[in-house]
Scaffold this motif. Structure first.
Motif, PDB file in Angstrom:
ATOM      1  N   GLY A   1       0.774  -1.137  -0.077  1.00 36.74           N
ATOM      2  CA  GLY A   1      -0.137   0.073  -0.022  1.00 36.74           C
ATOM      3  C   GLY A   1       0.794   1.144  -0.040  1.00 36.74           C
ATOM      4  N   TYR A   2       0.224   2.240  -0.444  1.00 39.76           N
ATOM      5  CA  TYR A   2       1.164   3.591  -0.690  1.00 39.76           C
ATOM      6  C   TYR A   2       1.575   4.178   0.874  1.00 39.76           C
ATOM      7  CZ  TYR A   2      -3.217   6.594   0.211  1.00 39.76           C
ATOM      8  OH  TYR A   2      -4.301   6.979   0.953  1.00 39.76           O
ATOM      9  N   ASN A   3       0.750   3.860   1.837  1.00 43.95           N
ATOM     10  CA  ASN A   3       1.583   4.307   3.248  1.00 43.95           C
ATOM     11  C   ASN A   3       2.497   3.360   3.893  1.00 43.95           C
ATOM     12  OD1 ASN A   3       0.477   6.820   3.127  1.00 43.95           O
ATOM     13  ND2 ASN A   3      -1.435   6.509   4.508  1.00 43.95           N
ATOM     14  N   VAL A   4       2.692   2.235   3.257  1.00 37.62           N
ATOM     15  CA  VAL A   4       3.808   1.528   3.652  1.00 37.62           C
ATOM     16  C   VAL A   4       5.046   2.113   3.723  1.00 37.62           C
ATOM     17  CG1 VAL A   4       4.943   0.582   1.423  1.00 37.62           C
ATOM     18  CG2 VAL A   4       4.648  -1.150   3.666  1.00 37.62           C
ATOM     19  N   ARG A   5       5.317   3.350   3.302  1.00 34.43           N
ATOM     20  CA  ARG A   5       6.442   4.145   3.237  1.00 34.43           C
ATOM     21  C   ARG A   5       6.584   4.493   4.938  1.00 34.43           C
ATOM     22  NH1 ARG A   5       3.831   9.854   1.271  1.00 34.43           N
ATOM     23  NH2 ARG A   5       1.605   8.971   1.738  1.00 34.43           N
ATOM     24  N   PHE A   6       5.465   4.420   5.728  1.00 34.12           N
ATOM     25  CA  PHE A   6       5.650   4.895   7.052  1.00 34.12           C
ATOM     26  C   PHE A   6       6.148   3.885   8.032  1.00 34.12           C
ATOM     27  CE2 PHE A   6       1.722   7.824   5.968  1.00 34.12           C
ATOM     28  CZ  PHE A   6       2.825   8.987   5.343  1.00 34.12           C
TER      29      PHE A   6
END
Length: 312
Positions: free
Chosen positions: A259-264
């Motif tokens: 998911g695009y917020n796996v960066r967090f």
């Protein structure tokens, strides 16, 4: 002499993903044959919420039209059509869809089938949760169609995907992970994983900061913001708690996070919390892997799920 199975042509499916935009592609033998099509086609964030603003019948028409475009030249050989979308999906009906409210209660499978049938495509349509499509896509791409795979998708909401298909609700994003007065989940429930980790929920919680700013402030080496740092810990504890609950209910195994917020995600921090929560030695054989989020995996997963549904 070759067996019938050996001489059988590869199964042809259309995989469709409904997220901020529509994506579709022709999948033959579990391989995407070309770059996926999308709708709307314009660039820029102003197009990302276009589907949310469309009435349900217009969304159905857009799905059908993009599927037909992807099937061009293969209309008579398509064996199945898979549609992945966010929400609680059962028996071809979208029972709940907080991020696409106009689809709540819609018999999407029946409506898309009718739209395609009116244009000469009679293949069976199967709809599924988008996180389940990610799980099926990863299983196919990693040649693990014989194993159980679980996936967390971290984005606007939180999705929980499982492969292989099994009857159930599987709304893991709404797992209760705290008894505190947390009420930011899109469904209105308290204490839910999505109410802590979801992008929408984070923006509601920090009205003065974007989620990117929250984690940037928490990760500062010098003078990290105390409020943001506490939230970072809560964010990771929530995901660990939901994962631990899944392990305690269904056993250890492989978990993917995307998911695009796996960066967090701070993977060592998450694993540390998870280790603190799972102490029974037979259940500690789990593993966790972060994978890049892309529409290709979801398209392939939707197509693979549709193929398997057509054979049940």
């Amino acid at each position: 002499m070759a067996s019938p199975k050996e001489t059988q042509a590869p199964h042809e499916s259309i995989g469709i993903v409904l997220s901020q935009r529509l994506y579709a592609g022709l999948v033959i033998g579990h391989q995407l044959t070309s770059e996926p099509l999308s709708f709307p086609t314009g660039a820029g964030e102003e197009h990302d919420d276009f589907l949310v603003e469309l009435p349900a019948n217009a969304v159905i028409e857009a799905i059908g039209d993009l599927a037909l475009e992807a099937a061009a030249g293969h209309e008579q050989t398509i064996g199945s059509v898979g549609l992945a979308l966010p929400g609680l999906v059962r028996n071809g009906v979208v029972e709940e869809a907080p991020n696409l409210p106009q689809l709540k209660g819609a018999r999407v499978q029946e409506l898309v089938s009718a739209h395609l049938g009116s244009r000469g495509v009679t293949a069976q349509v199967n709809i599924l949760n988008d996180a389940d499509a990610v799980a099926a896509g990863l299983a196919s791409q990693r040649d693990q169609l014989d194993r159980i795979i679980r996936v967390w998708t971290i984005g606007t909401g939180i999705g929980y995907g499982r492969y292989p298909f099994s009857e159930g609700v599987w709304e893991g994003g709404h797992t209760t992970v705290t008894l505190e007065n947390e009420s930011y989940c899109g469904c209105g429930g308290r204490g839910h994983l999505e109410g802590i980790m979801g992008h929408r929920a984070m923006r509601l919680r920090f009205l003065d900061m974007e989620p990117e700013e929250v984690f940037e402030a928490a990760n500062r080496r010098e003078n990290p913001d105390a409020r943001c740092l506490d939230f970072k810990k809560l964010w990771h504890k929530a995901l660990a708690a939901a994962t631990a609950s899944s392990i305690h209910m269904a056993g250890a195994g492989k978990f993917y996070i995307t998911g695009y917020n796996v960066r967090f995600l701070d993977l060592p921090l998450y694993k540390d919390y998870l280790h603190q929560m799972v102490k029974m030695s037979p259940l500690q054989s789990y593993s966790v892997e972060v994978v890049e989020d892309d529409h290709l995996t979801r398209i392939i997963g939707a197509a693979v799920a549709a193929e398997q549904a057509s054979e049940r």
